[in-house]
Design a protein around this motif. Structure first.
Motif, PDB file in Angstrom:
ATOM      1  N   ASP A  40       0.969  -1.295  -0.019  1.00  0.00           N
ATOM      2  CA  ASP A  40      -0.046   0.121   0.046  1.00  0.00           C
ATOM      3  C   ASP A  40       0.988   1.353   0.091  1.00  0.00           C
ATOM      4  OD1 ASP A  40      -2.281  -1.643   0.203  1.00  0.00           O
ATOM      5  OD2 ASP A  40      -2.594  -1.404   2.183  1.00  0.00           O
ATOM      6  N   ARG A  44       0.894   3.945  -2.722  1.00  0.00           N
ATOM      7  CA  ARG A  44       0.539   5.307  -2.592  1.00  0.00           C
ATOM      8  C   ARG A  44       1.989   6.254  -3.031  1.00  0.00           C
ATOM      9  NH1 ARG A  44      -1.300   5.443   3.762  1.00  0.00           N
ATOM     10  NH2 ARG A  44      -3.539   4.436   3.350  1.00  0.00           N
ATOM     11  N   GLN A  47       1.361   6.987  -6.915  1.00  0.00           N
ATOM     12  CA  GLN A  47       0.439   8.035  -7.155  1.00  0.00           C
ATOM     13  C   GLN A  47       1.214   9.362  -6.896  1.00  0.00           C
ATOM     14  OE1 GLN A  47      -2.622   7.776  -8.247  1.00  0.00           O
ATOM     15  NE2 GLN A  47      -1.802   5.819  -8.991  1.00  0.00           N
ATOM     16  N   ALA A  71       2.184   8.809   3.347  1.00  0.00           N
ATOM     17  CA  ALA A  71       1.881   7.516   2.683  1.00  0.00           C
ATOM     18  C   ALA A  71       2.275   6.370   3.737  1.00  0.00           C
ATOM     19  CB  ALA A  71       2.747   7.444   1.520  1.00  0.00           C
ATOM     20  N   CYS A  78      -4.999  10.864   0.870  1.00  0.00           N
ATOM     21  CA  CYS A  78      -4.500  11.865  -0.113  1.00  0.00           C
ATOM     22  C   CYS A  78      -5.285  12.726   0.020  1.00  0.00           C
ATOM     23  CB  CYS A  78      -4.683  11.104  -1.323  1.00  0.00           C
ATOM     24  SG  CYS A  78      -4.279  12.413  -2.763  1.00  0.00           S
ATOM     25  N   SER A  84      -9.353  11.803  -3.006  1.00  0.00           N
ATOM     26  CA  SER A  84      -8.128  11.044  -2.756  1.00  0.00           C
ATOM     27  C   SER A  84      -7.451  10.467  -4.028  1.00  0.00           C
ATOM     28  CB  SER A  84      -8.162   9.658  -1.899  1.00  0.00           C
ATOM     29  OG  SER A  84      -6.929   9.298  -1.637  1.00  0.00           O
ATOM     30  N   TRP A  86      -5.524   8.004  -3.919  1.00  0.00           N
ATOM     31  CA  TRP A  86      -4.742   6.758  -3.423  1.00  0.00           C
ATOM     32  C   TRP A  86      -6.170   6.026  -3.666  1.00  0.00           C
ATOM     33  CZ3 TRP A  86      -2.367   8.412   2.020  1.00  0.00           C
ATOM     34  CH2 TRP A  86      -1.293   9.041   1.539  1.00  0.00           C
TER      35      TRP A  86
END
Length: 87
Positions: A40, A44, A47, A71, A78, A84, A86
């Protein structure tokens, strides 16, 4: 005298963070807090790295946070204004 940089009202050259300092700040921020799974965290960061709001390769223009710190924290989202980024 510090000169303001384009794109940020209050930032100056002094806001640049070395990789070593960033690692230390992450260590401090995550103490005793739930962290995002590595997968994850990496998603993140991907992104954030492709976002046009990333400044100095470390900082979010929308909230001023260090994106690597944000993150890494499981409860973070986000701050992109239209929602967001994310998933």
């Amino acid at each position: 005298m510090l000169t303001r940089l384009d794109g940020c009202k209050g930032c100056t050259e002094s806001v640049r963070v070395t990789p070593e300092k960033l690692e230390r700040l992450i260590e401090i921020a995550i103490r005793g807090r739930e962290t995002a799974a590595d997968q994850d965290y990496m998603a993140r960061m991907e992104q954030c790295q492709s976002c046009n709001a990333l400044q100095y390769e470390t900082t979010c223009r929308h909230c001023g946070c260090l994106v690597a710190v944000r993150a890494k924290l499981a409860e973070s989202t986000c701050p992109f204004p239209t929602g967001s980024r994310w998933s």
